[in-house]
Enzyme design. Sequence first.
Site, PDB file in Angstrom:
ATOM      1  N   THR A   1       0.819  -1.219   0.000  1.00 39.22           N
ATOM      2  CA  THR A   1       0.000   0.000   0.000  1.00 39.22           C
ATOM      3  C   THR A   1       0.851   1.266   0.000  1.00 39.22           C
ATOM      4  O   THR A   1       0.591   2.221  -0.734  1.00 39.22           O
ATOM      5  CB  THR A   1      -0.939   0.005   1.211  1.00 39.22           C
ATOM      6  OG1 THR A   1      -1.713  -1.193   1.221  1.00 39.22           O
ATOM      7  CG2 THR A   1      -1.861   1.208   1.181  1.00 39.22           C
TER       8      THR A   1
ATOM      9  N   GLN B   1      -5.296  -2.296  -2.797  1.00 40.63           N
ATOM     10  CA  GLN B   1      -5.102  -0.966  -2.237  1.00 40.63           C
ATOM     11  C   GLN B   1      -4.380  -0.108  -3.278  1.00 40.63           C
ATOM     12  O   GLN B   1      -3.341  -0.517  -3.814  1.00 40.63           O
ATOM     13  CB  GLN B   1      -4.269  -1.038  -0.951  1.00 40.63           C
ATOM     14  CG  GLN B   1      -4.945  -1.782   0.188  1.00 40.63           C
ATOM     15  CD  GLN B   1      -4.645  -3.277   0.187  1.00 40.63           C
ATOM     16  OE1 GLN B   1      -4.217  -3.836  -0.818  1.00 40.63           O
ATOM     17  NE2 GLN B   1      -4.860  -3.915   1.319  1.00 40.63           N
TER      18      GLN B   1
ATOM     19  N   GLN C   1     -10.040   1.835  -3.430  1.00 38.15           N
ATOM     20  CA  GLN C   1      -9.638   1.415  -2.092  1.00 38.15           C
ATOM     21  C   GLN C   1      -8.406   2.198  -1.648  1.00 38.15           C
ATOM     22  O   GLN C   1      -7.392   2.243  -2.343  1.00 38.15           O
ATOM     23  CB  GLN C   1      -9.332  -0.083  -2.062  1.00 38.15           C
ATOM     24  CG  GLN C   1      -8.963  -0.597  -0.668  1.00 38.15           C
ATOM     25  CD  GLN C   1      -8.764  -2.106  -0.632  1.00 38.15           C
ATOM     26  OE1 GLN C   1      -8.933  -2.789  -1.628  1.00 38.15           O
ATOM     27  NE2 GLN C   1      -8.417  -2.616   0.536  1.00 38.15           N
ATOM     28  N   ASP C   2      -8.508   2.848  -0.486  1.00 37.98           N
ATOM     29  CA  ASP C   2      -7.376   3.582   0.106  1.00 37.98           C
ATOM     30  C   ASP C   2      -6.934   4.766  -0.759  1.00 37.98           C
ATOM     31  O   ASP C   2      -5.745   4.909  -1.089  1.00 37.98           O
ATOM     32  CB  ASP C   2      -6.186   2.639   0.341  1.00 37.98           C
ATOM     33  CG  ASP C   2      -6.481   1.591   1.393  1.00 37.98           C
ATOM     34  OD1 ASP C   2      -7.600   1.591   1.930  1.00 37.98           O
ATOM     35  OD2 ASP C   2      -5.599   0.760   1.660  1.00 37.98           O
TER      36      ASP C   2
ATOM     37  N   ASP D   1     -12.254   2.436   2.920  1.00 34.98           N
ATOM     38  CA  ASP D   1     -11.248   3.118   3.747  1.00 34.98           C
ATOM     39  C   ASP D   1     -10.548   4.231   2.970  1.00 34.98           C
ATOM     40  O   ASP D   1      -9.321   4.352   3.000  1.00 34.98           O
ATOM     41  CB  ASP D   1     -10.192   2.116   4.245  1.00 34.98           C
ATOM     42  CG  ASP D   1     -10.788   0.971   5.035  1.00 34.98           C
ATOM     43  OD1 ASP D   1     -11.907   1.126   5.554  1.00 34.98           O
ATOM     44  OD2 ASP D   1     -10.144  -0.095   5.124  1.00 34.98           O
TER      45      ASP D   1
ATOM     46  N   ARG E   1     -13.994   2.937  10.696  1.00 28.22           N
ATOM     47  CA  ARG E   1     -13.788   1.658  11.357  1.00 28.22           C
ATOM     48  C   ARG E   1     -12.409   1.659  11.996  1.00 28.22           C
ATOM     49  O   ARG E   1     -11.476   2.300  11.526  1.00 28.22           O
ATOM     50  CB  ARG E   1     -13.960   0.487  10.393  1.00 28.22           C
ATOM     51  CG  ARG E   1     -12.980   0.367   9.249  1.00 28.22           C
ATOM     52  CD  ARG E   1     -13.223  -0.956   8.542  1.00 28.22           C
ATOM     53  NE  ARG E   1     -12.430  -1.112   7.326  1.00 28.22           N
ATOM     54  CZ  ARG E   1     -12.389  -2.241   6.624  1.00 28.22           C
ATOM     55  NH1 ARG E   1     -13.101  -3.292   7.022  1.00 28.22           N
ATOM     56  NH2 ARG E   1     -11.650  -2.323   5.533  1.00 28.22           N
TER      57      ARG E   1
ATOM     58  N   TRP F   1      -9.146   0.878  12.632  1.00 29.07           N
ATOM     59  CA  TRP F   1      -7.917   0.240  12.173  1.00 29.07           C
ATOM     60  C   TRP F   1      -6.959   0.098  13.354  1.00 29.07           C
ATOM     61  O   TRP F   1      -6.254  -0.893  13.488  1.00 29.07           O
ATOM     62  CB  TRP F   1      -7.307   1.078  11.052  1.00 29.07           C
ATOM     63  CG  TRP F   1      -6.132   0.442  10.362  1.00 29.07           C
ATOM     64  CD1 TRP F   1      -5.792  -0.880  10.378  1.00 29.07           C
ATOM     65  CD2 TRP F   1      -5.160   1.097   9.546  1.00 29.07           C
ATOM     66  NE1 TRP F   1      -4.669  -1.083   9.614  1.00 29.07           N
ATOM     67  CE2 TRP F   1      -4.263   0.116   9.089  1.00 29.07           C
ATOM     68  CE3 TRP F   1      -4.967   2.419   9.151  1.00 29.07           C
ATOM     69  CZ2 TRP F   1      -3.174   0.405   8.266  1.00 29.07           C
ATOM     70  CZ3 TRP F   1      -3.900   2.713   8.317  1.00 29.07           C
ATOM     71  CH2 TRP F   1      -3.014   1.718   7.883  1.00 29.07           C
TER      72      TRP F   1
END
Length: 368
Positions: free
Chosen positions: A163, A197, A219-220, A241, A297, A299
């Site tokens: 990532t 990611q 994502q990300d 996220d 959420r 992490w």
Amino acid sequence: MASKSYFQFILFLLSLSNFSLKCCSLRNVDKETDFNKWVSWNIQNHQKKALWQAESVSQQVPGAGGRVLDGKLWKAETNKVRITVCQNGTGDFKTIREAIKSIPPYNTRRVILEIKPGVYREKVSIPKTLPFVTFLGNSSDPPTITGNDTASVPGSDGKPLKTFQSATVAVDADYFVAINMKFQNTAPHVVGSMGEQAVALRISGTKAAFYNCSFYGAQDTLYDHKGLHYFNNCFIQGSVDFIFGYGRSLYENCYLNSTAKKKASLTAQKRSSSSIDSGFSFKNNVVTGSGLVYLGRAWGDYSRVVFSFTFMDKIVLPQGWSDWGDQKRDTRVFYGEYKCSGPGANLTGRVPWARILTDEEAKPFIGT
């Protein structure tokens, strides 16, 4: 040899004695009023001392006309240099990467890269040795920096990028500023797939600011990695996220757009200890889009996120927040809401460990 604290104590007793003698010698004077004056003097003295301590944190810079909060930044801003980037060859450089390479290491001046409109298909990295860099685009036609790397894509060593290295633009330097820019990662997210990611921008330097910028990804999207960051009037889009990291950041007047295909989370803040001074604060934002989302959420075990004065569309799930399947985090996370509006701000179905902040509790999160 007597200690400093001993002399301070003696002076304190003498002041009390002096005060008592004074009270006794004054006739027809209200003792209670005199005592209140003495207490008031001590309070004012304490306030002056506190103010002096706060001022001592700032720096006296020659030519600044007084104290400044950050001497390095002040000096950099008074000695600016401008570089033009244009793909048609009419600027100083054709690519952003070439322009960055022209900046000397450990630069101490504000270097403004005026990036002309266009789509720049390049992976950009600003190392820690290049502080005070500004990306300046055109407000009517912002330039786009785009890429499509994911965490699973092999790097130059043949190993997956992960990532961290998937970012189209990676900023490790301090004092970075972006104005009127688009940051993009076009890699899609397929539900259930691993290693997708795909970061549009990673900001790892401190004291960074983003004005009128857009971040597009799945994502990300935005890796708010670490440091002090400020986002104003920005558009941030993603599915899973799409704002995540350890940063201590304020998002003000931003538009957060979910494209989640299934239930996902808008934020994943990773505060791993109660002593770490980090978290995301969203003030005067809009949360909308096409996919259902939790506001955040956990992490990290002590994840901290606050939404204030924010309009939440119906895409926000009634529970509001997710502990990521670890119930012990319910008593550790700090997930707060303050004076939000819209159908998604209905508190009826919220998880019991979400915090509905009072005016006093909200104060630390609604200003710089």
